[in-house]
Scaffold this motif. Structure first.
Motif, PDB file in Angstrom:
ATOM      1  N   LEU A  37      -9.392  20.324-107.026  1.00 42.49           N
ATOM      2  CA  LEU A  37      -9.724  20.950-105.753  1.00 42.49           C
ATOM      3  C   LEU A  37     -10.599  22.155-106.045  1.00 42.49           C
ATOM      4  O   LEU A  37     -10.419  22.827-107.069  1.00 42.49           O
ATOM      5  CB  LEU A  37      -8.465  21.375-104.996  1.00 42.49           C
ATOM      6  N   MET A  38     -11.537  22.429-105.128  1.00 43.23           N
ATOM      7  CA  MET A  38     -12.494  23.512-105.325  1.00 43.23           C
ATOM      8  C   MET A  38     -12.662  24.295-104.029  1.00 43.23           C
ATOM      9  O   MET A  38     -12.573  23.721-102.946  1.00 43.23           O
ATOM     10  CB  MET A  38     -13.855  22.935-105.734  1.00 43.23           C
ATOM     11  N   ASN A  39     -12.938  25.576-104.167  1.00 46.74           N
ATOM     12  CA  ASN A  39     -13.238  26.407-103.004  1.00 46.74           C
ATOM     13  C   ASN A  39     -14.679  26.905-103.120  1.00 46.74           C
ATOM     14  O   ASN A  39     -14.952  27.827-103.874  1.00 46.74           O
ATOM     15  CB  ASN A  39     -12.279  27.587-102.903  1.00 46.74           C
ATOM     16  N   GLU A  40     -15.564  26.274-102.374  1.00 47.85           N
ATOM     17  CA  GLU A  40     -16.964  26.693-102.351  1.00 47.85           C
ATOM     18  C   GLU A  40     -17.290  27.469-101.078  1.00 47.85           C
ATOM     19  O   GLU A  40     -18.449  27.726-100.788  1.00 47.85           O
ATOM     20  CB  GLU A  40     -17.870  25.466-102.510  1.00 47.85           C
ATOM     21  N   SER A  41     -16.246  27.851-100.334  1.00 47.50           N
ATOM     22  CA  SER A  41     -16.433  28.613 -99.092  1.00 47.50           C
ATOM     23  C   SER A  41     -16.403  30.111 -99.381  1.00 47.50           C
ATOM     24  O   SER A  41     -16.245  30.530-100.530  1.00 47.50           O
ATOM     25  CB  SER A  41     -15.337  28.257 -98.083  1.00 47.50           C
ATOM     26  N   ASP A  42     -16.501  30.897 -98.322  1.00 46.92           N
ATOM     27  CA  ASP A  42     -16.451  32.360 -98.449  1.00 46.92           C
ATOM     28  C   ASP A  42     -15.077  32.928 -98.102  1.00 46.92           C
ATOM     29  O   ASP A  42     -14.919  34.142 -97.994  1.00 46.92           O
ATOM     30  CB  ASP A  42     -17.503  33.003 -97.529  1.00 46.92           C
ATOM     31  N   SER A  43     -14.089  32.047 -97.897  1.00 44.32           N
ATOM     32  CA  SER A  43     -12.756  32.527 -97.523  1.00 44.32           C
ATOM     33  C   SER A  43     -11.685  31.862 -98.380  1.00 44.32           C
ATOM     34  O   SER A  43     -11.953  30.927 -99.130  1.00 44.32           O
ATOM     35  CB  SER A  43     -12.502  32.260 -96.032  1.00 44.32           C
ATOM     36  N   LEU A  44     -10.467  32.334 -98.252  1.00 39.11           N
ATOM     37  CA  LEU A  44      -9.334  31.842 -99.025  1.00 39.11           C
ATOM     38  C   LEU A  44      -9.010  30.397 -98.645  1.00 39.11           C
ATOM     39  O   LEU A  44      -9.098  30.010 -97.482  1.00 39.11           O
ATOM     40  CB  LEU A  44      -8.118  32.747 -98.747  1.00 39.11           C
ATOM     41  N   PHE A  45      -8.640  29.605 -99.632  1.00 39.68           N
ATOM     42  CA  PHE A  45      -8.234  28.210 -99.452  1.00 39.68           C
ATOM     43  C   PHE A  45      -6.812  28.091 -99.979  1.00 39.68           C
ATOM     44  O   PHE A  45      -6.566  28.281-101.168  1.00 39.68           O
ATOM     45  CB  PHE A  45      -9.201  27.311-100.221  1.00 39.68           C
ATOM     46  N   ARG A  46      -5.845  27.838 -99.060  1.00 35.67           N
ATOM     47  CA  ARG A  46      -4.436  27.746 -99.452  1.00 35.67           C
ATOM     48  C   ARG A  46      -3.915  26.348 -99.137  1.00 35.67           C
ATOM     49  O   ARG A  46      -4.199  25.793 -98.077  1.00 35.67           O
ATOM     50  CB  ARG A  46      -3.580  28.759 -98.696  1.00 35.67           C
ATOM     51  N   PHE A  47      -3.097  25.807-100.076  1.00 35.12           N
ATOM     52  CA  PHE A  47      -2.556  24.464 -99.869  1.00 35.12           C
ATOM     53  C   PHE A  47      -1.250  24.305-100.641  1.00 35.12           C
ATOM     54  O   PHE A  47      -0.953  25.063-101.569  1.00 35.12           O
ATOM     55  CB  PHE A  47      -3.575  23.396-100.295  1.00 35.12           C
ATOM     56  N   LEU A  48      -0.481  23.314-100.217  1.00 34.47           N
ATOM     57  CA  LEU A  48       0.735  22.936-100.922  1.00 34.47           C
ATOM     58  C   LEU A  48       0.424  21.756-101.827  1.00 34.47           C
ATOM     59  O   LEU A  48      -0.353  20.871-101.456  1.00 34.47           O
ATOM     60  CB  LEU A  48       1.838  22.527 -99.948  1.00 34.47           C
ATOM     61  N   VAL A  49       1.064  21.732-102.994  1.00 33.11           N
ATOM     62  CA  VAL A  49       1.013  20.597-103.903  1.00 33.11           C
ATOM     63  C   VAL A  49       2.440  20.065-103.993  1.00 33.11           C
ATOM     64  O   VAL A  49       3.346  20.808-104.385  1.00 33.11           O
ATOM     65  CB  VAL A  49       0.522  21.023-105.304  1.00 33.11           C
ATOM     66  N   VAL A  50       2.629  18.803-103.614  1.00 35.75           N
ATOM     67  CA  VAL A  50       3.964  18.212-103.601  1.00 35.75           C
ATOM     68  C   VAL A  50       3.987  17.026-104.558  1.00 35.75           C
ATOM     69  O   VAL A  50       3.157  16.116-104.446  1.00 35.75           O
ATOM     70  CB  VAL A  50       4.364  17.762-102.180  1.00 35.75           C
ATOM     71  N   LYS A  51       4.928  17.056-105.496  1.00 38.18           N
ATOM     72  CA  LYS A  51       5.092  15.981-106.476  1.00 38.18           C
ATOM     73  C   LYS A  51       6.452  15.335-106.264  1.00 38.18           C
ATOM     74  O   LYS A  51       7.482  16.001-106.375  1.00 38.18           O
ATOM     75  CB  LYS A  51       4.997  16.534-107.899  1.00 38.18           C
ATOM     76  N   VAL A  52       6.408  14.029-105.937  1.00 40.65           N
ATOM     77  CA  VAL A  52       7.637  13.275-105.724  1.00 40.65           C
ATOM     78  C   VAL A  52       7.458  11.914-106.382  1.00 40.65           C
ATOM     79  O   VAL A  52       6.538  11.195-106.020  1.00 40.65           O
ATOM     80  CB  VAL A  52       7.928  13.094-104.219  1.00 40.65           C
ATOM     81  N   PRO A  53       8.257  11.534-107.356  1.00 42.81           N
ATOM     82  CA  PRO A  53       9.334  12.342-107.925  1.00 42.81           C
ATOM     83  C   PRO A  53       8.772  13.468-108.801  1.00 42.81           C
ATOM     84  O   PRO A  53       7.600  13.455-109.141  1.00 42.81           O
ATOM     85  CB  PRO A  53      10.104  11.336-108.786  1.00 42.81           C
ATOM     86  N   ARG A  54       9.625  14.396-109.125  1.00 41.66           N
ATOM     87  CA  ARG A  54       9.226  15.502-109.989  1.00 41.66           C
ATOM     88  C   ARG A  54       8.772  14.931-111.324  1.00 41.66           C
ATOM     89  O   ARG A  54       9.424  14.057-111.886  1.00 41.66           O
ATOM     90  CB  ARG A  54      10.407  16.438-110.209  1.00 41.66           C
ATOM     91  N   GLN A  55       7.660  15.419-111.828  1.00 42.51           N
ATOM     92  CA  GLN A  55       7.149  14.876-113.078  1.00 42.51           C
ATOM     93  C   GLN A  55       7.965  15.338-114.268  1.00 42.51           C
ATOM     94  O   GLN A  55       8.452  16.467-114.298  1.00 42.51           O
ATOM     95  CB  GLN A  55       5.674  15.180-113.258  1.00 42.51           C
ATOM     96  N   THR A  56       8.115  14.436-115.241  1.00 43.27           N
ATOM     97  CA  THR A  56       8.817  14.774-116.476  1.00 43.27           C
ATOM     98  C   THR A  56       7.858  14.744-117.664  1.00 43.27           C
ATOM     99  O   THR A  56       8.180  15.258-118.723  1.00 43.27           O
ATOM    100  CB  THR A  56       9.984  13.791-116.731  1.00 43.27           C
ATOM    101  N   GLU A  57       6.666  14.123-117.482  1.00 40.70           N
ATOM    102  CA  GLU A  57       5.641  14.089-118.520  1.00 40.70           C
ATOM    103  C   GLU A  57       4.609  15.182-118.232  1.00 40.70           C
ATOM    104  O   GLU A  57       4.496  15.650-117.103  1.00 40.70           O
ATOM    105  CB  GLU A  57       4.938  12.738-118.534  1.00 40.70           C
ATOM    106  N   GLN A  58       3.833  15.535-119.222  1.00 38.37           N
ATOM    107  CA  GLN A  58       2.816  16.572-119.097  1.00 38.37           C
ATOM    108  C   GLN A  58       1.627  16.111-118.248  1.00 38.37           C
ATOM    109  O   GLN A  58       1.269  14.939-118.250  1.00 38.37           O
ATOM    110  CB  GLN A  58       2.287  16.971-120.466  1.00 38.37           C
ATOM    111  N   THR A  59       1.011  17.067-117.552  1.00 40.16           N
ATOM    112  CA  THR A  59      -0.256  16.840-116.880  1.00 40.16           C
ATOM    113  C   THR A  59      -1.329  16.706-117.945  1.00 40.16           C
ATOM    114  O   THR A  59      -1.308  17.421-118.950  1.00 40.16           O
ATOM    115  CB  THR A  59      -0.573  18.037-115.940  1.00 40.16           C
ATOM    116  N   LYS A  60      -2.280  15.803-117.719  1.00 38.55           N
ATOM    117  CA  LYS A  60      -3.354  15.574-118.686  1.00 38.55           C
ATOM    118  C   LYS A  60      -4.615  16.267-118.202  1.00 38.55           C
ATOM    119  O   LYS A  60      -5.137  15.956-117.135  1.00 38.55           O
ATOM    120  CB  LYS A  60      -3.596  14.073-118.854  1.00 38.55           C
ATOM    121  N   MET A  61      -5.110  17.228-118.976  1.00 41.58           N
ATOM    122  CA  MET A  61      -6.331  17.939-118.636  1.00 41.58           C
ATOM    123  C   MET A  61      -7.523  17.129-119.133  1.00 41.58           C
ATOM    124  O   MET A  61      -7.469  16.516-120.187  1.00 41.58           O
ATOM    125  CB  MET A  61      -6.342  19.340-119.258  1.00 41.58           C
ATOM    126  N   MET A  62      -8.607  17.143-118.356  1.00 45.37           N
ATOM    127  CA  MET A  62      -9.809  16.370-118.719  1.00 45.37           C
ATOM    128  C   MET A  62     -10.774  17.253-119.499  1.00 45.37           C
ATOM    129  O   MET A  62     -10.902  18.384-119.346  1.00 45.37           O
ATOM    130  CB  MET A  62     -10.533  15.848-117.477  1.00 45.37           C
TER     131      MET A  62
END
Length: 112
Positions: free
Chosen positions: A87-112
């Motif tokens: 997700l990216m914010n290319e605007s001039d104001s704050l960008f707020r959001f929720l991130v919901v993971k179901v089920p809760r992850q037990t493995e690591q996130t993979k960075m690209m």
């Protein structure tokens, strides 16, 4: 009853270097409140579980796989497991959001 205001919730370190508050974290699900200031972005990554994003404020760009869309307040975006996204914010104001993971992850996130 437990009530949590994101401003009082625990701040969470993250590889993206952005503001994240942990709102809810159980063995079954996880909810994070994220905010991107103008010009900030998440690094492209993939999660081992399905995720959805719910926009609370502002406007941002979501990229999932090869698709990219502008999203605004009150939109929900489904992000399937193991598909690179950011997700990216290319605007001039704050960008707020929720991130919901179901089920809760037990493995690591993979960075690209």
């Amino acid at each position: 009853m437990k009530i949590t205001n994101y401003k009082d919730a625990e701040k969470k370190d993250n590889p993206h270097g952005v503001t994240v508050h942990k709102l809810y974290d159980t063995e079954h699900a996880q909810v994070m409140h994220m905010q991107l200031k103008p010009g900030e972005a998440l690094k492209k990554h993939s999660t081992p579980v399905d995720v959805f994003f719910y926009v609370l404020e502002g406007e941002g760009i979501v990229e999932i796989g090869d698709e990219q869309e502008t999203i605004t307040k009150d939109m929900l975006v489904d992000s399937p497991a193991k598909i690179p996204h950011r997700l990216m914010n290319e605007s001039d104001s704050l960008f707020r959001f929720l991130v919901v993971k179901v089920p809760r992850q037990t493995e690591q996130t993979k960075m690209m």
